[in-house]
Design a protein around this motif. Structure first.
Motif, PDB file in Angstrom:
ATOM      1  N   PHE A 230       2.962  -5.918  -9.992  1.00 11.00           N
ATOM      2  CA  PHE A 230       1.928  -6.629  -9.246  1.00 11.00           C
ATOM      3  C   PHE A 230       1.290  -7.702 -10.114  1.00 11.00           C
ATOM      4  CE2 PHE A 230      -2.249  -7.383  -7.595  1.00 11.00           C
ATOM      5  CZ  PHE A 230      -2.034  -7.445  -6.236  1.00 11.00           C
ATOM      6  N   PRO A 231       1.010  -8.899  -9.581  1.00  7.72           N
ATOM      7  CA  PRO A 231       1.257  -9.350  -8.208  1.00  7.72           C
ATOM      8  C   PRO A 231       2.473 -10.258  -8.066  1.00  7.72           C
ATOM      9  CG  PRO A 231      -0.294 -10.835  -9.236  1.00  7.72           C
ATOM     10  CD  PRO A 231       0.115  -9.827 -10.301  1.00  7.72           C
ATOM     11  N   TYR A 232       3.402 -10.180  -9.014  1.00  9.05           N
ATOM     12  CA  TYR A 232       4.482 -11.162  -9.034  1.00  9.05           C
ATOM     13  C   TYR A 232       5.789 -10.688  -8.410  1.00  9.05           C
ATOM     14  CZ  TYR A 232       1.129 -12.805 -12.439  1.00  9.05           C
ATOM     15  OH  TYR A 232      -0.043 -13.193 -13.044  1.00  9.05           O
ATOM     16  N   GLN A 233       6.016  -9.399  -8.395  1.00 10.69           N
ATOM     17  CA  GLN A 233       7.289  -8.888  -7.899  1.00 10.69           C
ATOM     18  C   GLN A 233       7.085  -7.665  -7.020  1.00 10.69           C
ATOM     19  OE1 GLN A 233       9.783  -7.103 -10.842  1.00 10.69           O
ATOM     20  NE2 GLN A 233      11.645  -7.269  -9.628  1.00 10.69           N
ATOM     21  N   ASP A 234       7.365  -7.801  -5.737  1.00  8.26           N
ATOM     22  CA  ASP A 234       7.308  -6.669  -4.816  1.00  8.26           C
ATOM     23  C   ASP A 234       8.747  -6.273  -4.501  1.00  8.26           C
ATOM     24  OD1 ASP A 234       6.876  -4.769  -2.904  1.00  8.26           O
ATOM     25  OD2 ASP A 234       5.814  -6.063  -1.497  1.00  8.26           O
ATOM     26  N   GLU A 235       9.160  -5.116  -4.978  1.00  9.91           N
ATOM     27  CA  GLU A 235      10.538  -4.670  -4.768  1.00  9.91           C
ATOM     28  C   GLU A 235      10.792  -4.230  -3.334  1.00  9.91           C
ATOM     29  OE1 GLU A 235      11.059  -1.643  -7.683  1.00  9.91           O
ATOM     30  OE2 GLU A 235      10.988  -3.035  -9.388  1.00  9.91           O
ATOM     31  N   ALA A 236       9.711  -4.016  -2.574  1.00  9.09           N
ATOM     32  CA  ALA A 236       9.809  -3.704  -1.141  1.00  9.09           C
ATOM     33  C   ALA A 236      10.742  -2.529  -0.850  1.00  9.09           C
ATOM     34  CB  ALA A 236      10.246  -4.946  -0.366  1.00  9.09           C
ATOM     35  N   LYS A 237      10.671  -1.490  -1.656  1.00  8.26           N
ATOM     36  CA  LYS A 237      11.495  -0.310  -1.397  1.00  8.26           C
ATOM     37  C   LYS A 237      11.118   0.362  -0.076  1.00  8.26           C
ATOM     38  CE  LYS A 237      12.188   0.690  -6.326  1.00  8.26           C
ATOM     39  NZ  LYS A 237      11.911   1.653  -7.433  1.00  8.26           N
ATOM     40  N   ASP A 238       9.896   0.108   0.371  1.00  9.09           N
ATOM     41  CA  ASP A 238       9.452   0.692   1.642  1.00  9.09           C
ATOM     42  C   ASP A 238       9.913  -0.123   2.845  1.00  9.09           C
ATOM     43  OD1 ASP A 238       7.809  -1.561   1.476  1.00  9.09           O
ATOM     44  OD2 ASP A 238       6.020  -0.416   0.971  1.00  9.09           O
ATOM     45  N   GLY A 239      10.569  -1.276   2.578  1.00 11.07           N
ATOM     46  CA  GLY A 239      11.079  -2.105   3.665  1.00 11.07           C
ATOM     47  C   GLY A 239      10.158  -3.220   4.105  1.00 11.07           C
ATOM     48  N   TYR A 240       8.985  -3.346   3.447  1.00 12.31           N
ATOM     49  CA  TYR A 240       8.014  -4.360   3.870  1.00 12.31           C
ATOM     50  C   TYR A 240       7.516  -5.123   2.649  1.00 12.31           C
ATOM     51  CZ  TYR A 240       8.354  -1.477   7.966  1.00 12.31           C
ATOM     52  OH  TYR A 240       8.855  -0.771   9.032  1.00 12.31           O
ATOM     53  N   LYS A 241       7.783  -6.409   2.621  1.00  8.10           N
ATOM     54  CA  LYS A 241       7.448  -7.237   1.472  1.00  8.10           C
ATOM     55  C   LYS A 241       6.304  -8.180   1.810  1.00  8.10           C
ATOM     56  CE  LYS A 241       9.785  -9.874  -2.163  1.00  8.10           C
ATOM     57  NZ  LYS A 241      11.095 -10.347  -2.633  1.00  8.10           N
ATOM     58  N   PHE A 242       5.213  -8.040   1.083  1.00  9.32           N
ATOM     59  CA  PHE A 242       4.016  -8.885   1.266  1.00  9.32           C
ATOM     60  C   PHE A 242       3.471  -8.819   2.695  1.00  9.32           C
ATOM     61  CE2 PHE A 242       6.732 -11.606  -1.669  1.00  9.32           C
ATOM     62  CZ  PHE A 242       6.203 -11.079  -2.838  1.00  9.32           C
ATOM     63  N   THR A 243       3.638  -7.733   3.405  1.00 13.27           N
ATOM     64  CA  THR A 243       3.220  -7.743   4.804  1.00 13.27           C
ATOM     65  C   THR A 243       2.908  -6.339   5.309  1.00 13.27           C
ATOM     66  OG1 THR A 243       3.778  -8.587   7.012  1.00 13.27           O
ATOM     67  CG2 THR A 243       5.535  -7.488   5.785  1.00 13.27           C
ATOM     68  N   THR A 244       2.293  -6.285   6.476  1.00 10.02           N
ATOM     69  CA  THR A 244       1.985  -5.014   7.103  1.00 10.02           C
ATOM     70  C   THR A 244       3.236  -4.390   7.708  1.00 10.02           C
ATOM     71  OG1 THR A 244       1.406  -6.197   9.134  1.00 10.02           O
ATOM     72  CG2 THR A 244      -0.388  -5.658   7.637  1.00 10.02           C
ATOM     73  N   ALA A 245       3.166  -3.092   7.925  1.00 10.52           N
ATOM     74  CA  ALA A 245       4.256  -2.354   8.581  1.00 10.52           C
ATOM     75  C   ALA A 245       3.780  -1.906   9.958  1.00 10.52           C
ATOM     76  CB  ALA A 245       4.634  -1.126   7.757  1.00 10.52           C
ATOM     77  N   PRO A 246       4.684  -1.785  10.922  1.00  6.74           N
ATOM     78  CA  PRO A 246       4.286  -1.248  12.226  1.00  6.74           C
ATOM     79  C   PRO A 246       3.677   0.147  12.074  1.00  6.74           C
ATOM     80  CG  PRO A 246       6.467  -2.234  12.356  1.00  6.74           C
ATOM     81  CD  PRO A 246       6.104  -2.181  10.896  1.00  6.74           C
ATOM     82  N   VAL A 247       2.691   0.444  12.885  1.00  5.88           N
ATOM     83  CA  VAL A 247       2.069   1.762  12.868  1.00  5.88           C
ATOM     84  C   VAL A 247       3.127   2.834  13.128  1.00  5.88           C
ATOM     85  CG1 VAL A 247       0.384   3.238  14.033  1.00  5.88           C
ATOM     86  CG2 VAL A 247      -0.152   0.833  13.601  1.00  5.88           C
ATOM     87  N   LYS A 248       2.999   3.965  12.457  1.00  8.43           N
ATOM     88  CA  LYS A 248       3.915   5.099  12.564  1.00  8.43           C
ATOM     89  C   LYS A 248       5.265   4.848  11.894  1.00  8.43           C
ATOM     90  CE  LYS A 248       1.889   6.989  16.798  1.00  8.43           C
ATOM     91  NZ  LYS A 248       2.161   7.465  18.185  1.00  8.43           N
ATOM     92  N   SER A 249       5.310   3.905  10.943  1.00  6.82           N
ATOM     93  CA  SER A 249       6.549   3.686  10.191  1.00  6.82           C
ATOM     94  C   SER A 249       6.782   4.794   9.169  1.00  6.82           C
ATOM     95  CB  SER A 249       6.500   2.337   9.464  1.00  6.82           C
ATOM     96  OG  SER A 249       6.487   1.264  10.372  1.00  6.82           O
ATOM     97  N   PHE A 250       5.732   5.547   8.845  1.00  6.50           N
ATOM     98  CA  PHE A 250       5.831   6.604   7.852  1.00  6.50           C
ATOM     99  C   PHE A 250       5.252   7.890   8.435  1.00  6.50           C
ATOM    100  CE2 PHE A 250       5.277   2.477   5.882  1.00  6.50           C
ATOM    101  CZ  PHE A 250       6.402   2.398   5.073  1.00  6.50           C
ATOM    102  N   GLN A 251       5.581   9.005   7.829  1.00  6.22           N
ATOM    103  CA  GLN A 251       5.166  10.302   8.354  1.00  6.22           C
ATOM    104  C   GLN A 251       3.647  10.419   8.425  1.00  6.22           C
ATOM    105  OE1 GLN A 251       7.093  13.634   6.499  1.00  6.22           O
ATOM    106  NE2 GLN A 251       5.731  15.146   7.404  1.00  6.22           N
ATOM    107  N   ALA A 252       3.154  10.948   9.534  1.00  5.83           N
ATOM    108  CA  ALA A 252       1.718  11.140   9.733  1.00  5.83           C
ATOM    109  C   ALA A 252       1.207  12.303   8.887  1.00  5.83           C
ATOM    110  CB  ALA A 252       1.434  11.397  11.214  1.00  5.83           C
ATOM    111  N   ASN A 253      -0.112  12.369   8.716  1.00  8.11           N
ATOM    112  CA  ASN A 253      -0.684  13.488   7.962  1.00  8.11           C
ATOM    113  C   ASN A 253      -0.853  14.709   8.859  1.00  8.11           C
ATOM    114  OD1 ASN A 253      -3.048  13.133   9.479  1.00  8.11           O
ATOM    115  ND2 ASN A 253      -4.318  12.539   7.743  1.00  8.11           N
ATOM    116  N   GLY A 254      -1.524  15.726   8.351  1.00  9.99           N
ATOM    117  CA  GLY A 254      -1.637  16.985   9.076  1.00  9.99           C
ATOM    118  C   GLY A 254      -2.409  16.903  10.377  1.00  9.99           C
ATOM    119  N   PHE A 255      -3.191  15.853  10.574  1.00 15.22           N
ATOM    120  CA  PHE A 255      -3.918  15.650  11.819  1.00 15.22           C
ATOM    121  C   PHE A 255      -3.179  14.706  12.766  1.00 15.22           C
ATOM    122  CE2 PHE A 255      -8.265  16.532   9.647  1.00 15.22           C
ATOM    123  CZ  PHE A 255      -8.036  17.896   9.748  1.00 15.22           C
ATOM    124  N   GLY A 256      -1.948  14.306  12.384  1.00 10.32           N
ATOM    125  CA  GLY A 256      -1.182  13.399  13.218  1.00 10.32           C
ATOM    126  C   GLY A 256      -1.603  11.953  13.091  1.00 10.32           C
TER     127      GLY A 256
END
Length: 209
Positions: free
Chosen positions: A92-118
């Motif tokens: 940070f802040p020069y290189q985002d490897e984007a292993k999560d699939g999202y580079k410099f940007t937001t991800a759609p809601v529910k792209s990742f597992q929810a917590n215990g309350f959903g």
């Protein structure tokens, strides 16, 4: 030489144009609304018959029923095991490897597992406004110490900028990285002036039963 100036003012940036005109929100309807000031979030919540969560409510929800865990998903570091949230991977802040699939940007809601309350994205993606005024010492001076659902201090004071009132933000964002903030921790706190609008700041509402 690396350029240290990684923030910039973009005229016309607002919730319909998160990165500035002419870009729009077309095709981003599953992503969190951003570039929202605290006043805007508060106004929307009232219009919808809801409200912004207090800081205490937000943290209780983020924990998802877990006790004494550092993150919404448990104890494992964000960079270990499967991808858990939209955060910054790399230098940070020069290189985002984007292993999560999202580079410099937001991800759609529910792209990742929810917590215990959903609840999704309680860590990472975007900072979320809370109702509370910010004071760094609030929970140290709170009486009684075991207050149930405290409503936050009556006024704001930030020793870093004494003349500017601040509101609390929680949850971290896609710009958070273990090397400098790790604000996807459930106990991590941030603050900003209520007129701030940023590409990694949004909100969620709660409703009284």
């Amino acid at each position: 030489q690396e350029d240290p100036s990684w923030w910039r003012w973009v005229p016309g940036a607002q919730w319909r144009h998160p990165s500035g005109a002419p870009e729009s929100i077309v095709g981003r309807d599953r992503e969190p609304v951003v570039q929202i000031a605290w006043q805007d979030a508060q106004a929307y919540a009232r219009w919808a018959g809801k409200r912004l969560p207090t800081e205490a409510e937000w943290e209780w929800a983020a924990r998802g029923g877990l006790k004494n865990m550092e993150y919404p998903w448990g104890a494992e570091s964000v960079d270990k095991g499967k991808i858990k949230a939209n955060t910054w991977q790399g230098k940070f802040p020069y290189q985002d490897e984007a292993k999560d699939g999202y580079k410099f940007t937001t991800a759609p809601v529910k792209s990742f597992q929810a917590n215990g309350f959903g609840l999704s994205d309680m860590g990472g993606n975007v900072w979320e406004w809370c109702f509370d005024n910010y004071r760094p010492d609030y929970y140290k001076v709170l009486k009684p110490k075991l207050a149930i659902s405290p409503k936050g201090p009556k006024d704001s004071f930030d020793p870093d900028e004494p003349g500017i009132p601040k509101k609390v933000m929680r949850g971290g964002s896609f710009l958070c990285n273990d090397s400098y903030c790790a604000s996807y921790r459930v106990a991590a706190r941030m603050k900003s002036s209520p007129d701030s609008g940023l590409e990694h700041t949004g909100f969620r509402c709660v409703k009284d039963l």
